[in-house]
Enzyme design. Structure first.
Site, mmCIF file in Angstrom:
data_model
loop_
_atom_site.group_PDB
_atom_site.id
_atom_site.type_symbol
_atom_site.label_atom_id
_atom_site.label_comp_id
_atom_site.label_asym_id
_atom_site.label_seq_id
_atom_site.Cartn_x
_atom_site.Cartn_y
_atom_site.Cartn_z
ATOM 1 N N LYS A 124 37.392 33.994 38.945
ATOM 2 C CA LYS A 124 36.009 33.555 38.687
ATOM 3 C C LYS A 124 35.045 34.270 39.906
ATOM 4 O O LYS A 124 35.400 35.227 40.212
ATOM 5 C CB LYS A 124 35.759 32.212 38.369
ATOM 6 C CG LYS A 124 36.385 31.617 37.170
ATOM 7 C CD LYS A 124 36.563 30.064 37.035
ATOM 8 C CE LYS A 124 37.706 29.852 37.700
ATOM 9 N NZ LYS A 124 38.164 28.299 37.270
ATOM 10 N N ASP A 129 43.084 22.597 36.165
ATOM 11 C CA ASP A 129 42.208 21.957 35.119
ATOM 12 C C ASP A 129 42.659 21.852 33.705
ATOM 13 O O ASP A 129 42.674 20.776 33.184
ATOM 14 C CB ASP A 129 40.726 22.556 34.877
ATOM 15 C CG ASP A 129 40.917 24.047 34.667
ATOM 16 O OD1 ASP A 129 41.986 24.710 34.713
ATOM 17 O OD2 ASP A 129 39.865 24.418 34.529
#
Ligand code: BGC
Length: 426
Positions: A148, A184
């Site tokens: 990211k 996550d």
């Protein structure tokens, strides 16, 4: 436009081929052979649902950093008692590990000053850290590389729990024990599995994308696939241009077709080409469509939601991008481009999910719940419906055995659950 549609189409035959390649890459990754899928052991198993207590959870990996206080009540019940969001700035994510972890530690200090958790008592903390980490135990792991928009120097190759502990030490925080480090996807899986026995996959479709599942050949240990890096996919010239200009060329190829960080940019590249070909805005150059990452996935979402006859909602978004007057045909064309790109994203996501579920249950003989979180899945209009359609094309009526459940706050609740299990054995 026809041509564009063709380039982005994912047929049922494409999906079948990708499922096969995905299985082969999973197997290679699990055996330690070179593969675009890292298949990382997480040391996390299925929760019993009876984990109890008060925990602190950290969530780092998207646009915000969050600290949460979670109470596990047992019997599959849990509650987020308090949650605070801290905006991550470029200075935190793109300078040094010390700056990033210092910010995290200060945020925790801030949060703890308002938390009423038995003074003087040691609190267990679960750290949801949403990047590829080579886990060495449930409470330690080495960052393989940033994805990211993160690129803080001095973190890759280091144990992120050690980095956190050092930063906590610098802030004089001594009553916190970092008991769990998790991805996550694992938090999302565990949070749902805490209350649903059929849940065996956790998926994130947000800024980034990834999944984990309980691997049968590893006594049901959750494996973090890191599916964002899967690369056996047919790409278009737009994908290749996006990849080449990105901060991590050659990596995260599936993520670049699917996740919220990139969908807007793909749409921008497509529109820029249409402008160049004089098929859009009369060929008039547009500043926004000429600037990398100026078009956001969230804006695509609003265009996708625009069902008005004159496409007024689309016009409003175009106005934000500096295009004051767009003909209705132009609005329709932009909307169509968004549709083509998001449809491919949904179909690629569904294909990857299909591969994960059939790794556990090749004949789809039982029911499965996939816990899914992330802005793209939650907010992009019709994204989940398109995923469901793709699953039906692959499996017919058996597709109904795959339940996709939006699992909010998995990275908070899940972190608390994993910390609870880990604290029990500590
Ligand atoms: C990261 C994964 C994470 C996913 C979703 C990807 O970029 O590599 O570890 O699970 O984003 O946040």
């Amino acid at each position: 436009m026809k041509d564009l549609e063709k380039q982005f189409t994912v047929t049922a035959a494409d999906m079948r081929r990708v499922v096969e390649d995905f299985h082969a890459e999973m197997e290679r990754g699990l055996c330690g052979k070179s593969s675009s899928l890292k298949m990382i052991p997480t040391y996390v198993h299925r929760p019993t649902g009876d984990e109890k207590g008060t925990y602190i959870a950290l969530d780092l990996g998207g646009t915000n950093f969050r600290v949460l206080q979670v109470e596990l009540k047992g019997g599959g019940r849990s509650a987020v008692v308090r949650a605070e969001k801290f905006a991550l700035r470029k200075a935190h994510i793109a300078t040094t590990a010390d700056a990033l972890f210092g910010f995290i530690a200060r945020s925790i200090k801030d949060f703890m000053s308002g938390a009423r958790i038995g003074a003087g008592k040691r609190v267990h903390l679960g750290f949801t850290f949403s990047f590829p980490v080579k886990q060495t135990a449930v409470d330690s792991g080495i960052l393989i590389r940033w994805t990211k928009a993160f690129r803080a120097k001095g973190a890759e190759g280091r144990d992120v729990v050690a980095l956190l502990n050092e930063a906590l030490g610098r802030e004089g925080i001594s009553d916190i024990k970092v008991s769990a480090l998790l991805n996550d996807t694992v938090g999302t899986l565990v949070a749902e599995a805490y209350e649903d026995r059929q849940c065996d996959a956790g998926v994130i479709l947000g800024t980034g994308t990834n999944a984990c599942y309980y691997e049968p050949s590893r006594e049901g240990m959750a494996i973090n696939i890191e599916w964002g890096n899967f690369n056996k996919l047919r790409s278009t010239p737009y994908d290749r241009a996006l990849d080449k200009a990105s901060g991590n060329p050659g990596q995260q190829i599936l993520e670049k077709m699917v996740s919220g960080m990139y969908l807007g940019e793909l749409a921008r590249l497509v529109c820029a080409e249409l402008i160049k070909k004089k098929a859009l805005f009369g060929g008039k150059p547009s500043a926004a469509f000429g600037r990398a990452y100026a078009f956001k996935t969230e804006q695509m979402s609003r265009i996708a939601a625009d069902a008005s006859k004159g496409l007024a909602g689309t016009a409003a978004v175009l106005k934000e991008l500096g295009i004051r007057k767009a003909a209705v045909e132009d609005r329709a064309l932009v909307k169509k481009a968004c549709d083509i790109i998001s449809t491919r994203a949904a179909r690629v996501s569904a294909t990857a999910l299909a591969a994960v579920v059939t790794r556990m249950d090749p004949a789809l003989s039982s029911a499965h719940t996939a816990a899914i979180d992330g802005s793209v899945f939650e907010k992009y209009p019709r994204f989940s419906a398109k995923m469901k359609d793709a699953l039906r094309e692959l499996f017919g009526r058996k597709a109904d055995r795959i339940k996709m459940v939006l699992t909010k706050d998995g990275s908070g609740k899940g972190a608390a659950i994993v910390a609870a299990v880990s604290a029990t054995y500590a």
